[in-house]
Design a protein around this motif. Structure first.
Motif, PDB file in Angstrom:
ATOM      1  N   VAL A  73      46.155  56.564  34.803  1.00  0.00           N
ATOM      2  CA  VAL A  73      45.342  55.381  34.538  1.00  0.00           C
ATOM      3  C   VAL A  73      43.879  55.803  34.564  1.00  0.00           C
ATOM      4  O   VAL A  73      43.374  56.282  35.580  1.00  0.00           O
ATOM      5  N   LEU A  74      43.213  55.641  33.420  1.00  0.00           N
ATOM      6  CA  LEU A  74      41.821  56.038  33.327  1.00  0.00           C
ATOM      7  C   LEU A  74      40.883  54.971  33.860  1.00  0.00           C
ATOM      8  O   LEU A  74      39.889  55.294  34.514  1.00  0.00           O
ATOM      9  N   SER A  75      41.186  53.714  33.564  1.00  0.00           N
ATOM     10  CA  SER A  75      40.381  52.620  34.117  1.00  0.00           C
ATOM     11  C   SER A  75      41.117  51.309  33.909  1.00  0.00           C
ATOM     12  O   SER A  75      41.981  51.198  33.034  1.00  0.00           O
ATOM     13  N   ARG A  76      40.727  50.316  34.725  1.00  0.00           N
ATOM     14  CA  ARG A  76      41.358  48.998  34.642  1.00  0.00           C
ATOM     15  C   ARG A  76      40.268  47.932  34.709  1.00  0.00           C
ATOM     16  O   ARG A  76      39.246  48.104  35.383  1.00  0.00           O
ATOM     17  N   GLU A  77      40.503  46.838  34.009  1.00  0.00           N
ATOM     18  CA  GLU A  77      39.513  45.774  33.986  1.00  0.00           C
ATOM     19  C   GLU A  77      39.220  45.280  35.403  1.00  0.00           C
ATOM     20  O   GLU A  77      40.107  45.201  36.253  1.00  0.00           O
ATOM     21  N   GLY A  78      37.956  44.995  35.637  1.00  0.00           N
ATOM     22  CA  GLY A  78      37.528  44.493  36.933  1.00  0.00           C
ATOM     23  C   GLY A  78      37.090  45.566  37.899  1.00  0.00           C
ATOM     24  O   GLY A  78      36.329  45.285  38.831  1.00  0.00           O
ATOM     25  N   ASP A  79      37.571  46.804  37.712  1.00  0.00           N
ATOM     26  CA  ASP A  79      37.112  47.892  38.568  1.00  0.00           C
ATOM     27  C   ASP A  79      35.666  48.240  38.211  1.00  0.00           C
ATOM     28  O   ASP A  79      35.215  47.984  37.086  1.00  0.00           O
ATOM     29  N   PRO A  80      34.926  48.851  39.123  1.00  0.00           N
ATOM     30  CA  PRO A  80      33.528  49.191  38.808  1.00  0.00           C
ATOM     31  C   PRO A  80      33.438  50.280  37.744  1.00  0.00           C
ATOM     32  O   PRO A  80      34.184  51.270  37.789  1.00  0.00           O
ATOM     33  N   LEU A  81      32.546  50.109  36.781  1.00  0.00           N
ATOM     34  CA  LEU A  81      32.218  51.186  35.859  1.00  0.00           C
ATOM     35  C   LEU A  81      31.557  52.322  36.638  1.00  0.00           C
ATOM     36  O   LEU A  81      30.793  52.080  37.579  1.00  0.00           O
ATOM     37  N   ARG A  82      31.855  53.556  36.249  1.00  0.00           N
ATOM     38  CA  ARG A  82      31.272  54.701  36.951  1.00  0.00           C
ATOM     39  C   ARG A  82      29.749  54.695  36.874  1.00  0.00           C
ATOM     40  O   ARG A  82      29.071  55.254  37.734  1.00  0.00           O
ATOM     41  N   SER A  83      29.214  54.069  35.832  1.00  0.00           N
ATOM     42  CA  SER A  83      27.764  54.013  35.638  1.00  0.00           C
ATOM     43  C   SER A  83      27.071  53.061  36.595  1.00  0.00           C
ATOM     44  O   SER A  83      25.843  53.095  36.709  1.00  0.00           O
ATOM     45  N   GLY A  84      27.841  52.189  37.247  1.00  0.00           N
ATOM     46  CA  GLY A  84      27.244  51.178  38.104  1.00  0.00           C
ATOM     47  C   GLY A  84      26.680  49.989  37.357  1.00  0.00           C
ATOM     48  O   GLY A  84      26.014  49.128  37.946  1.00  0.00           O
ATOM     49  N   GLU A  85      26.962  49.889  36.047  1.00  0.00           N
ATOM     50  CA  GLU A  85      26.397  48.804  35.234  1.00  0.00           C
ATOM     51  C   GLU A  85      27.117  47.478  35.434  1.00  0.00           C
ATOM     52  O   GLU A  85      26.630  46.439  34.985  1.00  0.00           O
ATOM     53  N   GLY A  86      28.278  47.497  36.080  1.00  0.00           N
ATOM     54  CA  GLY A  86      29.056  46.283  36.282  1.00  0.00           C
ATOM     55  C   GLY A  86      30.535  46.620  36.258  1.00  0.00           C
ATOM     56  O   GLY A  86      30.935  47.785  36.308  1.00  0.00           O
ATOM     57  N   PRO A  87      31.394  45.590  36.170  1.00  0.00           N
ATOM     58  CA  PRO A  87      32.839  45.834  36.151  1.00  0.00           C
ATOM     59  C   PRO A  87      33.340  46.269  34.772  1.00  0.00           C
ATOM     60  O   PRO A  87      32.706  45.997  33.746  1.00  0.00           O
ATOM     61  N   VAL A  88      34.489  46.951  34.754  1.00  0.00           N
ATOM     62  CA  VAL A  88      35.148  47.298  33.495  1.00  0.00           C
ATOM     63  C   VAL A  88      35.530  45.997  32.789  1.00  0.00           C
ATOM     64  O   VAL A  88      36.195  45.138  33.366  1.00  0.00           O
ATOM     65  N   PRO A  89      35.100  45.813  31.531  1.00  0.00           N
ATOM     66  CA  PRO A  89      35.383  44.555  30.826  1.00  0.00           C
ATOM     67  C   PRO A  89      36.875  44.384  30.529  1.00  0.00           C
ATOM     68  O   PRO A  89      37.674  45.331  30.624  1.00  0.00           O
ATOM     69  N   SER A  90      37.237  43.180  30.108  1.00  0.00           N
ATOM     70  CA  SER A  90      38.632  42.850  29.813  1.00  0.00           C
ATOM     71  C   SER A  90      38.939  43.028  28.335  1.00  0.00           C
ATOM     72  O   SER A  90      38.084  43.398  27.529  1.00  0.00           O
ATOM     73  N   ASN A  91      40.210  42.754  27.985  1.00  0.00           N
ATOM     74  CA  ASN A  91      40.700  42.736  26.602  1.00  0.00           C
ATOM     75  C   ASN A  91      40.471  44.069  25.897  1.00  0.00           C
ATOM     76  O   ASN A  91      39.782  44.166  24.880  1.00  0.00           O
ATOM     77  N   HIS A  92      41.121  45.112  26.419  1.00  0.00           N
ATOM     78  CA  HIS A  92      41.020  46.453  25.830  1.00  0.00           C
ATOM     79  C   HIS A  92      41.721  46.462  24.471  1.00  0.00           C
ATOM     80  O   HIS A  92      42.887  46.095  24.359  1.00  0.00           O
ATOM     81  N   ASP A  93      41.029  46.941  23.428  1.00  0.00           N
ATOM     82  CA  ASP A  93      41.611  46.902  22.080  1.00  0.00           C
ATOM     83  C   ASP A  93      41.429  48.235  21.383  1.00  0.00           C
ATOM     84  O   ASP A  93      41.822  49.265  21.912  1.00  0.00           O
ATOM     85  N   GLY A  94      40.857  48.263  20.180  1.00  0.00           N
ATOM     86  CA  GLY A  94      40.774  49.475  19.384  1.00  0.00           C
ATOM     87  C   GLY A  94      40.077  50.614  20.115  1.00  0.00           C
ATOM     88  O   GLY A  94      39.212  50.398  20.968  1.00  0.00           O
ATOM     89  N   MET A  95      40.429  51.859  19.754  1.00  0.00           N
ATOM     90  CA  MET A  95      39.930  53.007  20.506  1.00  0.00           C
ATOM     91  C   MET A  95      40.036  54.261  19.649  1.00  0.00           C
ATOM     92  O   MET A  95      40.875  54.354  18.758  1.00  0.00           O
TER      93      MET A  95
END
Length: 466
Positions: A73-95
């Protein structure tokens, strides 16, 4: 128009698919010239297998995979972004994944967040990367080492809306697409939406948050770039009749590198003479010569959405659920996920893949999706598709019931590659989030895929076979 005289094949039923594939729950079938999809794809290795066996239940309840495969698991919504800019956003889509240049196997991974005005976890606004502070969509970018350990995770663009799909450029940037036509004043937005934005995953501030307005304002889905001519092809996933169009953008500075698409160009829509709706074509191998491209009268859709605009006496060609779009060999491929006469389409189907050859100006229906029975079972509504370095396809499922990533061999054999186990319903009425954004690392050793809800990004490794 030239059409093969062969009778149209009947889509196989789910029971027939299961019997042929031997893969429990694999309910997708393809009819047509599947081998065409791999013509000229240099990364595709000869495929000598028919799948990886049954899926093994994940004791952690996240992702079932075949024996020998594992996930991180690389990241999950709601967890802190490594950058400290805020939480990981929701609705993961194209990549999409790009070489990072930080040593062998390092990867930049850029990920869309399809947040609407009511998005659960918005993309944090960041100075210099925000288009419209009222927009909750955007992209995040991860940098991974050769073992898929996350080195960094940060906002790549913010203040956009409904970032669904997009596509990579030959110069290793990502074009993220807004799947909306909301104007300023709608849903609280301060600016018009419905644009494409370029995102540099290595240095997001290099590209900023600049709408590529000449590429049109409509419900964008995906793009593909002709690596020789620089033409950008675009799909439109419009939800109501007359549905979407298939576009090409002729840049003023083709293949000019990062930022070059801002210079503008001409936006055109595809006209198939005598075919106002692609859903009426049901026979694989049906080919149409002399494809025409009509200039879009008003790409910014200042008064009228593009699909409703007047394209002259020849009209224009529409199709329901135009989604995936990618380049292979010397042609561009695009997907119509389904068509339903009940929604206003001229005919019904469970999915089509079309190939357009720009040198011959020829459009060909190469694949028709099944099944024709019991759409409640797994296999309904194939969505994101990517070419796998092992020589086949990976298909994300977006329907009801259990959600899978299916593999498809060059022979059309279907096998389950992954099954989502995160129940977003209840014990009595379970529900699982769709998969999206399937893509592979540049070396082909890792499959990356998103679970849309709850937003989760996985890296899958294992005994990939050639």
């Amino acid at each position: 128009m030239s059409v093969s005289p062969r009778p149209a094949p009947r889509p196989a039923s789910r029971r027939e698919v299961l019997a042929r594939s031997g893969a429990l729950g694999a309910g997708i079938v393809f009819t047509g010239a599947l081998t065409e999809l791999f013509a000229g794809t240099a990364t595709a290795r000869p495929l000598g297998h028919t799948g990886y066996g049954s899926l093994v239940p994940d004791p952690d309840g996240l992702l079932d995979l075949p024996a020998g495969f594992r996930y991180r698991v690389l990241s999950r919504e709601g967890d802190p972004l490594r950058s400290g800019e805020g939480p990981v956003p929701s609705n993961h889509d194209g990549m999409s994944a790009f070489p990072a240049g930080r040593g062998r196997g390092a990867v930049h991974l850029v990920r869309n967040h399809e947040n609407r005005a009511d998005g659960r976890v918005p993309v944090p606004t960041v100075e210099g990367l925000t288009y419209d502070p009222a927009g909750k969509g955007g992209c995040t970018a991860l940098t991974l080492d050769s073992r898929n350990r996350v080195l960094s995770e940060r906002v790549a663009i913010a203040g956009t809306a409904v970032n669904c799909a997009g596509g990579p450029t030959p110069w290793h940037t990502w074009l993220t697409c807004e799947e909306t036509e909301d104007r300023a004043g709608t849903n609280g937005y301060a600016k018009d939406h419905g644009f494409i934005f370029e995102v540099d995953p290595a240095d997001p501030h290099r590209t900023g948050a600049v709408p590529l307005t000449a590429m049109g304002r409509f419900q964008h889905e995906a793009i593909a770039v002709d690596p020789r001519r620089g033409v950008v092809y675009e799909t439109e996933d419009a939800f109501e009749k007359p549905f979407g169009l298939f576009y090409r953008f002729l840049p003023d500075k083709p293949l000019g590198g990062t930022g070059s698409l801002r210079a503008g160009g001409r936006l055109q829509a595809m006209r198939v003479p005598g075919v106002p709706d692609l859903s009426t074509i049901q026979q694989t191998g049906a080919a149409f010569d002399g494809i025409e491209w009509a200039d879009v009268p008003d790409p910014l859709a200042a008064e009228t959405p593009v699909r409703f605009q007047d394209f002259g006496p020849g009209g224009i060609t529409h199709a329901q659920k135009l989604e995936g779009c990618y380049w292979g060999g010397r042609s561009v491929y695009f997907v119509s996920s389904f068509a339903r006469s009940a929604d206003g389409s001229a005919a019904d189907h469970y999915g089509q893949i079309w190939r357009y050859d720009p040198e011959r100006r020829r459009l060909t229906l190469v694949i028709v999706f099944g099944p024709d029975t019991d759409v409640r079972l797994p296999g309904e509504s194939p969505d994101n598709i990517c070419l796998a370095p092992s020589g086949g396809l990976m298909v994300c499922e977006d329907g009801n019931g259990a959600q899978h990533v299916f593999g498809v061999t060059r022979k059309g054999e279907v096998y389950p590659m992954a099954r989502g186990r995160q129940n977003i319903g209840t014990a009595d009425d379970p529900e699982w989030g769709e998969f999206a954004g399937v893509t592979f690392s540049p070396d082909g050793d890792t499959m990356y895929v998103n679970c849309y809800t709850p937003g989760t990004t996985f890296a899958v490794t294992g005994p990939w076979q050639g």
